[in-house]
Design a protein around this motif. Sequence first.
Motif: not given
Lengths: 488, 337
Positions: A126-127, A135-143, A147-148
């Motif tokens: 939510t935050l 954004g448009k160029l997502p980088i998944v950093l981690g969890y 767990s999101s």
Amino acid sequence: MKLYKKEENVLQILSFPGETVEKGDYLLVDDSEAGKALIVQVIDVQFASIPGVLEELLRSLPDGGEFIQGEDIDPLEISPHITFIQDASLLFCKIRATVENENLSPSNSWLPSRSQSTIKRLPLPTLLKLADVKGKLPIVLGYTKDSSLLTIDASSLDGRLNIITGKKETGKSHLSKLLMVNLVGYGATVVIFDLNGEYHSLGMTNDGKRNAIYDKIHVLTPSQNFKLALNQLNLHVLLGILIHALHLPGTSAREFRRIWQSLKDRDSLTLHELGETIRNWNCNQQVRDALFSRYHSLVNSGFVTDNIAEATMLEDCLLKAKEQGGAIIINLRNTGSIDRQIVVEYVLGKLVESLTSWKLKAVFLFAEEAHLYLRETYWDDIVTRMRHFGIFTTFITNQPDTIRDNIYRQADNIFLFNFTNEHDLDVVSRAARVDAETVRSIARDLPPHYCLALGKAVRDFPIVTKVKAMDIKTMGETRLFFTNTTTG
Amino acid sequence: MDTVLPQQFTELCLHSLKHRIQLNQHNIQQVDSPQEFAQTPRLNPKPILLKPLHVENIVAAVDTSTIKIGDTNAGILIAVRGASVWKQNGNYRYTRIGPFIFHVTEENKSEVYSTLENAYFGTQKGSSRQNAPNLLQTPTRIATLLERWLQKMLSKTVNNGLILFDGSLTSGSPDTPTRRMEEILAVARKRANIVLAFSKMTSLRVNGHLITDLLPDHQPPYLLEADVARPRPPVVLLGNIYVARLTREKFAFRVDIDKEIPPQMKIEAVEKLLGNDIFSQSYPETLRFAHILCTFTANEVLAMQHFVMRKFGLHVFNRPDMHRILFGPYGRGEAYS
């Protein structure tokens, strides 16, 4: 949870057993009458100061120090209430923003009602949605803890100065690899000063197979597959090496400029000719000696060659990376201190040259333990001049005090891993994008592979994340004496 | 009468709380049960010297405590708790009963007290009604009731032991009828127990000096025998009174020992106590534990207020402190009044 106190921008919230809140969690203090809510982050959890608790604990201890055994007959069942009061905790929370009509503002100039406000945990998804972190160029950093996924936008690293820091073996290199791989994936040019030979297998999976970016990884090892021919060099790049890496005095540098011009005029820009020219050059003996010692340093580095076939065109690699994205890894693992400085000086000079002439648009530079090869004046250059040229640096270090204060103050993003040393925490807490208490309190308790992301990438909402695992071959492991030794 | 806690005690607590009331927060005032008794004793200045007797004997002690946890529109909200502690084979064990919370009002105080008295000691309802305390005395009286019951239970369950009471063995007061105290002592004697009562405070004076201050210059442990003139009825002394200085520190306590015990056994009882319990500042550790375990802490008062708020929907309000309102910085606050 109940609102208890506000001091400056710290809210103190009373929390009761069952309301499991930990450091780093976000809470929403909602004052429905005011139509506003505060977003606060828990930076410390302490026992609430309950009168009589000490007496309560002390009375169960007789002289011997062992617990006195006994039976409590509590027909009204009041003891759970006693435990409830005793276990109450006080949450120290930093005010991060105000939400009004689903809009965020950094304002904390209002005070929510102590009696009417409701306080609840603010789930990170939510935050992140409110803060528009993705954004448009997502980088998944981690969890995150709930767990999101924590996804940042690659553009939040674009044009920015970043720092990845934490003590040894907490996962700094892993995060930098993750960022590099993603940047390369989005077509960015990445240059890495790889001090420990950790990055050269970025293109390989754990089981040694080629991964999707294999062809985009260019590993350059000085004096092996990374050599220069003098005629590829621009005079001012070479002067940069001589003056900054090899500390050539000004008078000698002027003489060198003349020698260079003479060789260029004769089209004889080779190491051999350079040596001969210095030997026969009509100049002061001390200048000649100075030039000779630098000349031998260049020769001994093995980095400069007269064999054009051996020479590598860094520019070619850069252009290749520019077209399809790629990482140029400068492997400095077995390079001596002076040679390292020569290489770095050359690479940075070449980058500036390529960027100035718009051969390159921009470069993401990852510098590990930069104090070991970066000359003094480059620090300021990196945050000012080079940034404008398009060199966007990420410093990676386990010794935060080796990075200058002004770098921390101007850093746009900090990825902070665990630190327990007060001095280290002190240094990092000078960063302008976060308050010292948050750094000190949260970073101290971060488990390995958890990082506190601070800055623009997370819209200035410090977020703790467990860095995502990657299928990349691990390199740069410390050599151990007792490996494969069985005990017994 | 059984040794099981009377169910009525709990029921009465709940019943008294069920009337919807408003609770005013009040300064916490710990109320102990001091025994004040005006007498004109004679004190034998010759000390009875004691030698610790290391013969294995169980040492048991009882104490209770009460506290006001709030004011209501109609009366007061009080809590009572009792603790029995015993030392056997070098280990301390305890049983703690309570807290019991009562809402005592002018209307229900007689009923509460008589119901409890009846439940504990089988007293006729009518007789205890006459002895009903005033509202302010009720907490102490209820605590004393619980204490007497605990004393009786201990006397019934311990064999060949030393039973320590907090206070004295003076009876004949409304909260300690002579028959009740005699019964407790008789039960104890029947099981070869000796009852010793330690008073933390005494009002007995000789030539204007408290008897516990008149200590001869002699190496402790020792007892001084006090001879109290026949008290005025209905007050009855069920014990012989001594001043006991049992450790090097300059502290002494009034100790009452069951009168029916032969004189030499009384002295031996104190010597056995010295040999079986730890003493600090002349006070036995078992009794100290009993006191510590039943005393309410501020944290517990908060918990009890939380309990009545949650279970009975009471709301706590701060009652204005009239001293502060009237006299400002010169007001001492009601805690001192």
